[in-house]
Design a protein around this motif. Structure first.
Motif, short mmCIF file in Angstrom:
data_model
loop_
_atom_site.label_atom_id
_atom_site.label_comp_id
_atom_site.label_asym_id
_atom_site.label_seq_id
_atom_site.Cartn_x
_atom_site.Cartn_y
_atom_site.Cartn_z
N LYS A 78 0.81 -1.21 0.00
CA LYS A 78 0.00 0.00 0.00
C LYS A 78 0.84 1.26 0.00
CE LYS A 78 -4.18 -1.96 1.94
NZ LYS A 78 -5.29 -1.78 2.90
N GLY A 79 2.16 1.11 -0.10
CA GLY A 79 3.01 2.29 -0.25
C GLY A 79 3.54 2.87 1.04
N PHE A 80 3.31 2.23 2.16
CA PHE A 80 3.84 2.74 3.43
C PHE A 80 5.30 2.32 3.58
CE2 PHE A 80 -0.73 2.53 4.30
CZ PHE A 80 -0.94 3.79 4.82
N VAL A 81 6.09 3.20 4.15
CA VAL A 81 7.51 2.93 4.37
C VAL A 81 7.71 2.55 5.84
CG1 VAL A 81 9.85 3.86 4.27
CG2 VAL A 81 8.15 4.57 2.57
N PRO A 82 8.08 1.32 6.14
CA PRO A 82 8.27 0.93 7.55
C PRO A 82 9.47 1.63 8.15
CG PRO A 82 8.98 -0.82 6.07
CD PRO A 82 8.33 0.22 5.21
N ASP A 83 9.43 1.81 9.45
CA ASP A 83 10.55 2.45 10.14
C ASP A 83 11.34 1.39 10.90
OD1 ASP A 83 8.75 1.81 12.10
OD2 ASP A 83 8.44 3.84 12.82
N VAL A 84 12.30 1.85 11.70
CA VAL A 84 13.17 0.91 12.40
C VAL A 84 12.41 0.12 13.45
CG1 VAL A 84 13.85 2.64 14.12
CG2 VAL A 84 15.40 0.75 13.59
N VAL A 85 11.36 0.69 14.04
CA VAL A 85 10.57 -0.03 15.04
C VAL A 85 9.83 -1.19 14.39
CG1 VAL A 85 8.73 0.20 16.74
CG2 VAL A 85 10.32 2.08 16.40
N THR A 86 9.29 -0.98 13.21
CA THR A 86 8.59 -2.05 12.50
C THR A 86 9.53 -3.21 12.20
OG1 THR A 86 7.30 -0.29 11.44
CG2 THR A 86 7.03 -2.52 10.59
N TYR A 87 10.70 -2.89 11.68
CA TYR A 87 11.68 -3.94 11.37
C TYR A 87 12.15 -4.66 12.63
CZ TYR A 87 12.29 -2.88 6.40
OH TYR A 87 12.11 -2.75 5.04
N ASN A 88 12.42 -3.91 13.69
CA ASN A 88 12.91 -4.53 14.92
C ASN A 88 11.89 -5.49 15.51
OD1 ASN A 88 15.31 -3.18 14.76
ND2 ASN A 88 14.78 -1.61 16.26
N SER A 89 10.62 -5.12 15.48
CA SER A 89 9.58 -5.99 16.02
C SER A 89 9.50 -7.29 15.24
CB SER A 89 8.22 -5.26 15.99
OG SER A 89 8.27 -4.07 16.74
N THR A 116 11.18 -17.31 17.05
CA THR A 116 10.52 -18.50 16.49
C THR A 116 11.45 -19.26 15.55
OG1 THR A 116 9.56 -17.08 14.77
CG2 THR A 116 8.20 -17.55 16.70
N ASN A 117 12.77 -19.03 15.69
CA ASN A 117 13.80 -19.78 14.94
C ASN A 117 13.68 -19.58 13.43
OD1 ASN A 117 14.78 -20.86 17.38
ND2 ASN A 117 13.25 -22.51 17.30
N ARG A 118 13.21 -18.43 12.99
CA ARG A 118 13.16 -18.12 11.57
C ARG A 118 14.29 -17.14 11.25
NH1 ARG A 118 6.70 -17.61 10.09
NH2 ARG A 118 6.04 -19.54 11.11
N ILE A 119 15.51 -17.64 11.39
CA ILE A 119 16.66 -16.76 11.26
C ILE A 119 16.87 -16.34 9.81
CG2 ILE A 119 18.27 -18.69 10.97
CD1 ILE A 119 18.82 -15.37 12.91
N GLU A 120 16.46 -17.18 8.84
CA GLU A 120 16.61 -16.79 7.44
C GLU A 120 15.74 -15.59 7.11
OE1 GLU A 120 15.79 -19.79 8.42
OE2 GLU A 120 17.59 -21.01 8.04
N ARG A 121 14.49 -15.62 7.59
CA ARG A 121 13.59 -14.49 7.38
C ARG A 121 14.10 -13.24 8.09
NH1 ARG A 121 10.62 -11.33 4.34
NH2 ARG A 121 8.91 -10.32 5.47
N ALA A 122 14.66 -13.41 9.28
CA ALA A 122 15.21 -12.27 10.01
C ALA A 122 16.39 -11.66 9.25
CB ALA A 122 15.64 -12.71 11.41
N SER A 123 17.23 -12.50 8.66
CA SER A 123 18.36 -11.98 7.88
C SER A 123 17.87 -11.25 6.64
CB SER A 123 19.28 -13.14 7.49
OG SER A 123 19.79 -13.80 8.64
N GLU A 124 16.82 -11.77 6.00
CA GLU A 124 16.24 -11.07 4.84
C GLU A 124 15.73 -9.69 5.23
OE1 GLU A 124 13.21 -13.48 3.20
OE2 GLU A 124 14.54 -15.11 2.58
N LEU A 125 15.09 -9.62 6.38
CA LEU A 125 14.58 -8.32 6.84
C LEU A 125 15.72 -7.36 7.14
CD1 LEU A 125 11.73 -9.60 9.19
CD2 LEU A 125 11.42 -8.33 7.06
N LEU A 126 16.82 -7.86 7.69
CA LEU A 126 17.96 -7.00 7.98
C LEU A 126 18.57 -6.46 6.68
CD1 LEU A 126 19.96 -5.80 10.00
CD2 LEU A 126 21.27 -7.93 9.85
#
Length: 443
Positions: free
Chosen positions: A279-290, A298-308
């Motif tokens: 929808k065009g919203f730009v997430p901030d650092v709080v969104t990514y950190n959460s 939950t042991n999803r380290i691959e997804r966490a690395s993608e987000l980083l």
């Protein structure tokens, strides 16, 4: 007799506030405690507001909460309170859990009654004219005191006829009710805003969504978000709306013991994150950190690395909270080298991010667990050299790990004395603050 020059002086204001607070705590009439020689202009908005804010501090606070950190924090998940059930438990002497635990019902009732009495007394006997700020503080006293919603709504209706109730006041009241565990009451207040001649805005919606998520009512929170997303709705969602839901899914969704429910919450958080980007919203650092923290837990380290990586591509600088999520995960999974790599990566940033106890402690514990005691000692020394005092348990863990290995000499006496003195000083500081606050609440 106070001169006209000293009517607004800080000493005069402090004296007047102390007199009124003493009358409230001792349950005495205000006319006999407040000096009649003080002219009417002494009653300012700041004075009345300070008195109303002091009532919950001295009468609503639990003895166990004196000296704790400020802010909203609960050791157990927040649950919806039942005021009738709490009233019957208090009469029977049964322990009440939650935000109202260990509070004295008689003091709380006294505080509510004296607040109402003071609010009307200062207007009728002192010629003071209430405004939006004093009205808001009075409504917060009624909310924190857990009074019946009928009393609160009647007060708001009466004040709304005078034009003293605004949307921002109702938003603060909703936030207070949510923090007190009265989420159903907060929802009722939100839907009654029209009766108080107020229109909800996006801040009111966000505050209510956060309150609903705190008690685990994600269904109702998602319904409010879908309502805001309707075409032409007067309060469309913003970045904070999505961030509140994502962080709540990752934080409060973890409090359930069901693994299937936890996986469902993380999936919903990722789905909402992708919808937010669509929808065009730009997430901030709080969104990514959460979201990163939820994926790591939950042991999803691959997804966490993608987000980083996505975070860095968008030009959003990771902070200490971002790296600490990875450090905790790698430390728990006995991947100490990767945890150290994340620590060095954080230290190599040029954004002023400084590692602290929360960054070093998981690594030190992981190294001690796998028998790498010399490296654990090095990180303990590195932490102390940065000016931080390690936790007592961490310090003793390193010492106990070095003794069987015959390497206790690696910790020299001067270093141990400095660390032990720092730990004792921190304990003394906490023990001094608590009796002082207890003395102030009693006096």
């Amino acid at each position: 007799m106070f001169s006209s020059r000293s009517l607004s002086s800080p000493s005069t204001q402090t004296l007047l506030i102390n007199q009124v607070i003493a009358a409230i705590i001792r349950n005495r009439p205000f006319n006999t405690n407040v000096k009649p020689s003080i002219p009417q202009p002494i009653w300012t908005v700041q004075t009345v507001t300070q008195i109303l804010r002091s009532i919950p501090k001295f009468l609503f606070q639990s003895p166990r909460s004196i000296g704790i950190q400020n802010g909203f924090r609960h050791r157990t998940p927040l649950k919806q309170r039942n005021l009738k059930e709490e009233f019957h438990k208090a009469r029977k002497g049964v322990l009440i859990l939650g935000p109202f635990a260990h509070k004295d019902p008689e003091k709380v009732q006294l505080g509510v009654e004296k607040a109402i009495e003071f609010y009307h007394w200062v207007e009728t006997h002192c010629g003071f004219t209430h405004n939006e700020l004093t009205c808001k503080e009075m409504s917060l006293v009624l909310a924190k005191g857990g009074c019946k919603m009928k009393v609160l709504f009647e007060f708001l209706k009466k004040m709304s006829r005078k034009g003293l109730v605004t949307t921002s006041s109702i938003t603060c009241l909703i936030k207070c009710l949510g923090e007190e565990g009265l989420v159903n009451e907060a929802l009722a207040t939100f839907y009654r805003m029209k009766q108080f001649h107020c229109k909800p805005d996006v801040y009111a919606y966000n505050t209510l969504i956060l309150a609903l998520c705190r008690v685990g009512n994600f269904k109702k929170a998602k319904f409010l978000l879908e309502q805001m997303e309707l075409p032409g709705f007067r309060c469309p969602p913003d970045v904070f709306t999505y961030t509140i839901l994502i962080s709540s899914y990752c934080r409060y969704g973890m409090e359930t013991g069901c693994r299937k429910a936890i996986r469902r919450r993380i999936w919903e958080a990722n789905h909402l994150f992708r919808l937010m980007l669509f929808k065009g919203f730009v997430p901030d650092v709080v969104t990514y950190n959460s979201l990163i923290n939820g994926c790591c837990k939950t042991n999803r380290i691959e997804r966490a690395s993608e987000l980083l990586d996505d975070m860095v591509k968008r030009g959003i600088a990771p902070n200490r909270i971002t790296y600490n999520s990875f450090i905790r995960y790698y430390s728990v999974t006995n991947e100490a080298d990767k945890a150290i790599e994340m620590l060095r990566r954080m230290q190599g940033m040029n954004d002023g991010v400084v590692a602290c106890n929360s960054s070093y402690t998981p690594i030190i514990h992981a190294l001690c667990e796998v028998g790498r005691v010399v490296e654990a000692r090095d990180f303990l020394v590195e932490l102390a050299e940065q000016g931080s005092i390690p936790r007592e348990y961490t310090y003793k863990l390193v010492r106990d790990a070095l003794e069987p290995a015959g390497k206790i000499d690696l910790l020299d006496a001067e270093f141990c004395t400095r660390i032990e003195d720092g730990i004792k000083g921190r304990i003394r500081q906490v023990m001094k603050i608590k009796p002082l606050l207890q003395h102030e609440s009693v006096s």
